[in-house]
Scaffold this motif. Structure first.
Motif, PDB file in Angstrom:
ATOM      1  N   VAL A 157       0.787  -1.119   0.047  1.00  9.33           N
ATOM      2  CA  VAL A 157       0.095  -0.012  -0.043  1.00  9.33           C
ATOM      3  C   VAL A 157       0.898   1.229   0.114  1.00  9.33           C
ATOM      4  O   VAL A 157       1.782   1.199   0.618  1.00  9.33           O
ATOM      5  N   VAL A 158       0.497   2.150  -0.802  1.00 11.50           N
ATOM      6  CA  VAL A 158       1.392   3.234  -0.923  1.00 11.50           C
ATOM      7  C   VAL A 158       0.673   4.397  -0.192  1.00 11.50           C
ATOM      8  O   VAL A 158      -0.354   4.762  -0.199  1.00 11.50           O
ATOM      9  N   HIS A 159       1.632   5.184   0.632  1.00 10.46           N
ATOM     10  CA  HIS A 159       1.302   6.124   1.505  1.00 10.46           C
ATOM     11  C   HIS A 159       2.153   7.363   0.945  1.00 10.46           C
ATOM     12  O   HIS A 159       3.257   7.546   0.740  1.00 10.46           O
ATOM     13  N   CYS A 160       1.552   8.638   1.014  1.00  8.11           N
ATOM     14  CA  CYS A 160       2.151   9.864   0.469  1.00  8.11           C
ATOM     15  C   CYS A 160       2.188  10.978   1.565  1.00  8.11           C
ATOM     16  O   CYS A 160       1.275  11.280   1.886  1.00  8.11           O
ATOM     17  N   VAL A 161       3.143  11.922   1.698  1.00  7.59           N
ATOM     18  CA  VAL A 161       2.986  13.024   2.740  1.00  7.59           C
ATOM     19  C   VAL A 161       3.705  14.141   1.546  1.00  7.59           C
ATOM     20  O   VAL A 161       4.463  14.104   0.970  1.00  7.59           O
ATOM     21  N   ARG A 162       3.486  15.418   2.228  1.00  3.87           N
ATOM     22  CA  ARG A 162       4.056  16.417   1.534  1.00  3.87           C
ATOM     23  C   ARG A 162       5.351  17.044   1.988  1.00  3.87           C
ATOM     24  O   ARG A 162       6.002  17.600   1.645  1.00  3.87           O
ATOM     25  N   LYS A 163       5.610  16.589   3.301  1.00  3.43           N
ATOM     26  CA  LYS A 163       6.908  16.936   4.023  1.00  3.43           C
ATOM     27  C   LYS A 163       7.805  15.977   4.306  1.00  3.43           C
ATOM     28  O   LYS A 163       7.214  14.578   4.601  1.00  3.43           O
TER      29      LYS A 163
END
Length: 215
Positions: A157-163
């Protein structure tokens, strides 16, 4: 091609403010700021055009697709625009204005090199020729917005954040203990199950606040 589970997605926007377009011999103003997903340059002296910048990813197109389940669709670049930007890196990229087409999924912001007055820019729609009637917006102002996502795959499962923050693996947790808990000299944990039970959700709550709200 095998890639690391951690990858970065660049999805910049190239925007046109106070935009106007000529329709039927009349100038029509845009209701707000318009943005494309590609940036190009136009050399008026040589009548040549080239793509200067666009979206990219250090991952694969499959990973880019999986990231769509982790973030809002408008936060991700179009695979078409990613491919257009990658193709533009071959050679010096310059083409005659007649043979070139504006790229991307949202359009191309084109900046004039050495324009007089300086700062001239147009936003042209994908597949059109720069300056074609009713397809190019004249910009009163232009600017870029850098947008970046840091993503990683966990259990498929792919998780993404901006920082993104670099952490020293030797650093130890300095979470405060609940009032009344007695740290153990050997482990640094609370000496009672009740204190430990209060500690875990407290620490997780702080972690969630620091990382999820800022993402």
């Amino acid at each position: 091609q095998q890639r690391d589970s951690h990858f970065v997605i660049e999805a910049p926007r190239f925007c046109c403010g106070s935009a106007e377009i000529q329709v039927g011999g009349k100038w029509v103003k845009a209701k707000g700021t318009l943005c494309g997903d590609m940036l190009a340059e136009f050399d008026e002296d040589t009548q040549r055009f080239r793509i200067a910048r666009g979206p990219s990813t250090s991952g694969t197109l499959e990973q880019l697709h999986k990231a769509s389940a982790a973030v809002r669709p408008d936060a991700l670049p179009s695979p078409l625009a990613v491919a257009d930007a990658a193709d533009a890196k071959h050679g010096d990229g310059w083409e005659s204005i007649g043979a070139s087409r504006c790229k991307g999924a949202l359009g191309t912001l084109v900046r004039w090199r050495g324009s007089n007055p300086p700062g001239r820019a147009e936003l042209c729609m994908p597949g059109t020729v720069l300056g074609a009637a009713a397809t190019s917006w004249e910009c009163g102002t232009s600017f870029s917005e850098d947008r970046r996502l840091y993503c990683c795959a966990v259990g498929g499962v792919v998780h993404c954040v901006r920082k993104f923050a670099k952490v020293n693996v030797d650093e130890k947790c300095t979470c405060s203990l609940p009032r009344g808990a007695i740290p153990s000299a050997s482990t640094g944990t609370a000496s009672t199950k009740a204190a430990a039970a209060r500690l875990v959700p407290s620490a997780l709550g702080r972690f969630h606040a620091q990382h999820v709200r800022g993402s």
